[in-house]
Design an enzyme around this catalytic site. Structure first.
Site, PDB file in Angstrom:
ATOM      1  N   HIS A  58       1.643   4.445  -2.812  1.00  0.00           N
ATOM      2  CA  HIS A  58       1.582   5.908  -2.888  1.00  0.00           C
ATOM      3  C   HIS A  58       2.742   6.416  -3.252  1.00  0.00           C
ATOM      4  O   HIS A  58       3.007   7.485  -4.005  1.00  0.00           O
ATOM      5  CB  HIS A  58       1.368   6.159  -1.288  1.00  0.00           C
ATOM      6  CG  HIS A  58      -0.046   5.999  -0.819  1.00  0.00           C
ATOM      7  ND1 HIS A  58      -0.979   6.527  -1.325  1.00  0.00           N
ATOM      8  CD2 HIS A  58      -0.451   5.343   0.394  1.00  0.00           C
ATOM      9  CE1 HIS A  58      -2.211   6.426  -0.574  1.00  0.00           C
ATOM     10  NE2 HIS A  58      -1.848   5.491   0.320  1.00  0.00           N
ATOM     11  N   HIS A  69       0.804  -1.204   0.117  1.00  0.00           N
ATOM     12  CA  HIS A  69      -0.123  -0.102  -0.035  1.00  0.00           C
ATOM     13  C   HIS A  69       0.771   1.341   0.131  1.00  0.00           C
ATOM     14  O   HIS A  69       0.766   2.172  -0.648  1.00  0.00           O
ATOM     15  CB  HIS A  69      -0.882   0.008   1.137  1.00  0.00           C
ATOM     16  CG  HIS A  69      -1.994   0.971   1.426  1.00  0.00           C
ATOM     17  ND1 HIS A  69      -3.107   0.920   1.110  1.00  0.00           N
ATOM     18  CD2 HIS A  69      -1.655   2.339   1.734  1.00  0.00           C
ATOM     19  CE1 HIS A  69      -3.721   2.175   1.534  1.00  0.00           C
ATOM     20  NE2 HIS A  69      -2.721   3.006   1.599  1.00  0.00           N
ATOM     21  N   GLU A  70       1.755   1.250   0.902  1.00  0.00           N
ATOM     22  CA  GLU A  70       2.811   2.257   1.009  1.00  0.00           C
ATOM     23  C   GLU A  70       3.641   2.523  -0.395  1.00  0.00           C
ATOM     24  O   GLU A  70       3.778   3.761  -0.654  1.00  0.00           O
ATOM     25  CB  GLU A  70       3.723   2.324   2.260  1.00  0.00           C
ATOM     26  CG  GLU A  70       2.889   2.137   3.399  1.00  0.00           C
ATOM     27  CD  GLU A  70       2.044   3.321   3.612  1.00  0.00           C
ATOM     28  OE1 GLU A  70       2.401   4.477   3.217  1.00  0.00           O
ATOM     29  OE2 GLU A  70       0.935   3.051   4.183  1.00  0.00           O
TER      30      GLU A  70
END
Length: 407
Positions: free
Chosen positions: A51, A47-48
């Site tokens: 981003h 997820h990170e």
């Protein structure tokens, strides 16, 4: 001592684990097993990375990714300067989790039922779906809050308005989750404690975003002329170095200021023939033989006016802050239209005036500590501050302004 441990890197982005993450990881392993806990760890990391990679595609540098008690945080140098790009960075994390949910669901459909593999795939699919849905809630510091902020920014052209509304919704969501968690606890399930803690975390960070938005509104209204002070002396450029030391340097070093009193000026400018010639630099005295002090004037230790950074009285304070952050001058000159010195601005002046505008009177000793500090207080990064994208075991956090302005 650092509070985090480096565990590796990928595509030039270093990964860290905050020590607060380990108790949560141990609890997850005891509750759901090692494979599920590891899958959750990798889901948050992915997820990170989503981003981070989208931010890098927009030319924004990513400093690191850190996992902590409530999830993760990608430290991004600054926010994408247009709403569409900011929206794309925010939505990347939830979209990645939805993609993982779809892939894991397909794998589950092909897996043998009632096996360790099928149960692990089902758990990880549910985890990624939960991460995605909770992160899409439209309130800061969640990804959905960043998306709401970017949408309002795009529709109105006003980033601050988007920030204010997303922070308000984030507080409502935080109160809602906190209340729901308490109801679950009262109903007899301890699972409500985790939900309540997440709600409290969201509520606190949303409040910080709201405070940050208020501060940015105050700073946007201030001009250099509103903040400047005249805490300096103007001396004759022909004054000898000996006289300068005897009249100003030595008495200033021996005199103690009363507590809470405005300090005596220790900044000196030299003038000659009605014109400012430069800033007196007492530290250069140590390079000159004392035997020469009677023969040399202040001109020997001046920094000429053309080498000093200056702004006009109507210059917006965010522009002054940006200047001070980029070149790190301890103070900035405020000049009149004729080139005379109207006043000076340092870090303490900006913070003290902003605090007064917000109804807070800072003690003089606090202002002096800010003035002497090499760093700006949290929230004074203007629009160029550090931005972070985050996630958690049950939410993706695009953090809080006073935690490096997490987005």
């Amino acid at each position: 001592m650092t509070s985090r441990l480096r565990i590796g890197s990928l595509w030039g982005i270093p990964f860290f684990i905050d020590y607060s993450w380990f108790p949560a990881a141990l609890l997850l392993m005891l509750s759901y097993g090692v494979l599920t806990a590891l899958g959750l760890f990798l889901s948050i990391l992915a997820h990170e990375l989503a981003h981070s990679l989208v931010a890098r595609a927009h030319g924004i540098r990513v400093n690191s990714i850190t996992l902590f008690l409530f999830g993760g945080m990608a430290a991004i140098e600054k926010e994408v300067p247009h709403p569409l790009g900011a929206f794309q960075v925010a939505v990347a994390g939830p979209l990645l989790n939805l993609s993982l949910f779809a892939i894991l669901s397909l794998a589950l459909a092909w897996a043998t039922p009632e096996t360790l593999l099928s149960s692990t795939l089902a758990s990880l699919a549910a985890i990624n779906l939960t991460l995605a849905l909770l992160n899409l809630l439209p309130g800061l510091p969640l990804d959905g809050g960043q998306m709401l902020k970017a949408a309002i920014w795009g529709m109105t052209g006003d980033r601050q308005r988007g920030l204010i509304w997303a922070a308000r919704v984030g507080q409502w969501i935080g109160f809602g989750l906190l209340g729901l968690g308490l109801l679950v606890v009262f109903a007899g399930s301890l699972n409500g404690l985790w939900l309540g803690l997440i709600g409290l975390f969201i509520l606190n960070n949303a409040r910080r975003y709201s405070q940050y938005a208020q501060l940015q509104q105050v700073l946007s209204r201030l001009k250099a002329g509103d903040v400047m002070t005249r805490n300096f002396r103007v001396l004759d450029a022909g004054m000898s170095l000996r006289e300068f030391v005897d009249r100003y340097v030595v008495p200033s070093s021996l005199k103690s200021e009363p507590e809470g009193a405005q300090p005596e000026p220790k900044i000196y400018f030299a003038e000659e023939d009605g014109r400012y010639r430069g800033l007196v630099r007492p530290e250069l005295l140590s390079d000159i033989e004392r035997s020469q002090w009677d023969h040399l004037s202040l001109k020997a230790i001046l920094k000429p006016m053309e080498q000093l950074q200056g702004v006009r009285e109507e210059t917006p304070i965010p522009q002054v802050i940006q200047m001070m952050r980029q070149s790190e001058p301890r103070r900035v000159l405020v000049l009149t239209p004729t080139g005379a010195i109207a006043g000076l601005i340092d870090r303490g002046d900006v913070v003290a005036m902003a605090a007064r505008q917000l109804g807070v009177m800072l003690p003089q000793e606090v202002v002096q500590r800010i003035r002497d500090s090499p760093e700006w207080p949290p929230g004074f990064q203007a629009e160029e501050g550090l931005v972070s994208e985050g996630s958690s075991p049950s939410l993706s956090l695009q953090g809080s302004p006073d935690l490096q302005n997490k987005s």
